[in-house]
Design an enzyme around this catalytic site. Structure first.
Site, mmCIF file in Angstrom:
data_model
loop_
_atom_site.group_PDB
_atom_site.id
_atom_site.type_symbol
_atom_site.label_atom_id
_atom_site.label_comp_id
_atom_site.label_asym_id
_atom_site.label_seq_id
_atom_site.Cartn_x
_atom_site.Cartn_y
_atom_site.Cartn_z
ATOM 1 N N ASP A 127 0.920 -1.151 0.075
ATOM 2 C CA ASP A 127 0.232 -0.176 0.032
ATOM 3 C C ASP A 127 0.802 1.241 0.051
ATOM 4 O OD1 ASP A 127 -2.847 1.052 0.416
ATOM 5 O OD2 ASP A 127 -1.857 1.933 2.072
ATOM 6 N N GLU B 79 1.151 -0.559 -5.048
ATOM 7 C CA GLU B 79 0.024 0.153 -5.495
ATOM 8 C C GLU B 79 0.316 1.440 -5.146
ATOM 9 O OE1 GLU B 79 -3.616 2.265 -3.767
ATOM 10 O OE2 GLU B 79 -1.817 2.043 -2.742
#
Length: 633
Positions: free
Chosen positions: A371, A400
């Site tokens: 993330d 990401e």
């Protein structure tokens, strides 16, 4: 001189990327002063090997008077491979070439040239490593020394192909040079490049055991990776409510990205989802179906995470002593806190994060969706990825990172196996053509592997909001056929498209903040399963840099061909989810197809007769949104 070797990332500072079984195409400019002939080889070795293997380089632009040489070798196992280029002056070949040209020109006296050949053959006989080669060279030398042999016959002997092969094989590499340092290639398993991802919130499927129960169906649909958002305990302080409300109602589960409560943090499993043993059982069951379980690795903590009391120095505090929660103005994340990467205790922080990831690796997790890696130090990722790969080289990292292109590229260079991309926002023909061409041919393809997610829990593009099922079909075919890796978030198969408000990409009743009762029963599942089957059967769809965009005489239609190992797939997609569109797809002769050929639409099992040049195409929403055509041999 050896210049511009490829593959090479930033002059060799970072390794190029390949997968097990790939052929590595190496090329370089190789030249020298004067007119002497050159020979060159690629030397390569697998990780852990001491000895080098080699394959001969060949000039690929000789007809243009160029100096580009190329060869290839295959990488058969994961790890960091090395290669270099070596070149030298071909003394015997130069002499032989000059003799050949003089004989061809009818020059009567080549005795001096033959005397030079005797010297070269004497040296070659000493260098020959096989008895047959040595005997052949000695016989030729004897012929050149024999005064009774006519000069023309001596020339024929000197120019013999078998003699040339015997001498060249073992001759001394005169003036040999090579690259200053070997270049590196990071070789990963195939799933680092090719795979179909399905994202699901375990709490909407009955926890980890519920996910395990869905594996046979997910395998039947052809998914390779099942990605789970954070499975850790969720904080109570500042817990978000439905639709990201600042105050949670009783029973609201909170966002999985608000990691940690009194019972544990990143190293714990939420009690309502199961246990660490349940996760281990899930990864074991997934392996039996050749599926990887991917975990979300989000470096952020709720206010209740144990680290806030155990290591307060790891977090930001304002001058008034209050903790600084995460922000990306105007977005505010009151339920999470970012770590302080500038802490004096940074080494302990890094070690703790490594321990977390290695714990999940021990549980059988082989894939991590990271993330927002672009908001953490680059040096940390380079270190962490190396540390994890030292323990398990099969681990795959997906970045990401929706951020600046240079930052995304740099994360790929540092070691991330794949990355999310801007695909979600590329919806017109020219946008897709420009973007995919950049990914496939700009040099990025050596280190940046795209993963085309058609939707995510955070991204419901306006195209899907307003296009209905035809828009979902179009984006599905594009994602699955343009990129070797693609993904969908659960709900896509049911064409979920209601936004929280006009102009927002957030889902109404977002699963990030509330429980849903999910089942695998969406109307798009047959098409998804068929596309995944087609991808596995088509080598052309498992690569990126093999795409040719086609003229369609209509900007609402996009066409492209992908070719690999004799497999040709032609895709046509109607980008207009509202209106039928017609056009003429132009198949260029450069694809190497016959003047007339049969294409099999593997989506609907129909066949058409196509040809080089113009081919009529008509696609209509609700009838057929796309063609996926395999050229029959």
């Amino acid at each position: 001189m050896i210049q511009h070797p490829t593959p090479s990332v930033d002059g060799g500072r970072y390794p190029a990327k390949r997968c097990v079984g790939d052929r590595v195409d190496v090329s370089a400019d190789v030249f020298r002063d004067g007119h002497e002939l050159i020979r060159a080889v690629v030397l390569y070795r697998a990780p852990g090997d001491v000895e080098w293997s080699e394959v001969e380089l060949r000039r690929i632009d000789a007809q243009l008077g160029g100096v580009r040489w190329a060869a290839s070798f295959q990488v058969q196992r994961p790890g960091r491979w090395e290669y270099t280029v070596e070149a030298w002056t071909d003394v015997f070949g130069t002499w032989r070439d000059e003799l050949r040209r003089k004989v061809a020109a009818g020059q009567p006296d080549v005795a001096s040239e033959l005397s030079e050949g005797l010297v070269l053959l004497s040296a070659a006989a000493e260098q020959a490593r096989s008895k047959p080669a040595q005997e052949l060279i000695e016989h030729a030398r004897a012929q050149l020394e024999d005064s009774t042999v006519p000069e023309s016959a001596k020339s024929d002997v000197a120019l013999g192909e078998e003699l040339f092969t015997a001498v060249e094989h073992d001759q001394y590499r005169h003036g040999s040079v090579s690259l200053d340092e070997p270049l590196t290639i990071e070789v990963e398993r195939l799933r680092a490049r090719f795979g179909a991802w399905y994202e699901m919130f375990p709490r909407s499927w009955g926890g980890l055991e519920g996910v395990t129960a869905q594996l046979p169906r997910l395998a039947e649909l052809g998914f390779d990776v099942v990605y789970l958002p954070p499975i850790h305990p969720i904080g109570l302080t500042n817990r978000k409510g439905a639709d990201n409300a600042l105050t949670a109602a009783p029973g609201d589960p909170g966002s999985p990205w608000a990691i940690g409560d009194a019972g544990g943090g990143h190293d714990a499993v939420h009690a309502e989802l199961g246990t660490i043993a349940d996760l281990t059982a899930l990864t074991s069951a997934a392996r039996a179906h050749d599926i990887d379980i991917a975990l979300d690795f989000a470096i952020q903590c709720s206010a209740d995470h144990p680290w806030l009391t155990e290591h307060p120095e790891w977090f930001h505090r304002r001058p008034d002593g209050t903790l600084k929660y995460a922000e990306n103005p105007p977005k505010r994340y009151q339920d999470i806190y970012n770590v302080n990467w500038e802490t004096a205790d940074w080494r302990a922080l890094w070690d703790a994060l490594r321990a977390v990831m290695l714990q999940w690796v021990e549980c059988g997790v082989k894939v991590f969706r990271v993330d927002n890696p672009h908001t953490k130090p680059f040096a940390f990722w380079a270190w962490l990825i190396d540390e994890v790969h030292a323990r398990d080289g099969d681990v795959i990292f997906l970045a990401e990172a929706f951020t600046k292109r240079s930052v995304m590229r740099h994360l790929g260079k540092l070691g991330f196996s794949q990355s999310y991309t801007y695909f979600t926002w590329k919806n017109s023909r020219w946008e897709l053509t420009e973007y995919v061409s950049e990914l496939a041919y700009s040099g990025e393809q050596d280190y940046f592997r795209p993963n085309f997610f058609a939707n995510t829990p955070d991204i419901l593009h306006a195209y899907l909001q307003h296009g209905g099922p035809p828009a979902f079909e179009a984006r599905l075919v594009l994602a699955a056929t343009l990129s070797p890796s693609y993904g969908i978030y659960s709900g896509f198969e049911s064409c979920e498209n209601e936004a929280v408000r006009e102009g927002s990409e957030e889902y109404l009743h977002s699963e990030k903040y509330e429980l849903k009762a999910r089942t695998l029963d969406g109307p798009l599942l047959p098409m998804i399963g068929r596309l995944n089957q087609i991808r596995r059967q088509s080598p052309a769809l498992q690569e990126l840099s093999n795409i040719t965009f086609l003229d369609t005489a209509n900007d609402a239609l996009i066409g492209y061909a992908k070719q690999s190992d004799g497999d040709t797939v032609i895709c046509l997609v109607n980008l207009d989810p509202h209106q039928p569109q017609q056009g003429l797809t132009v198949i260029p002769a450069s694809l190497g197809l016959p003047p007339s050929f049969t294409v099999h639409d593997v989506l609907c099992d129909e066949r058409y007769q196509w040809r080089i040049g113009h081919n009529f195409v008509a696609l209509a929403p609700g009838v057929r949104q796309a063609h996926v055509l395999r050229v029959e041999r």
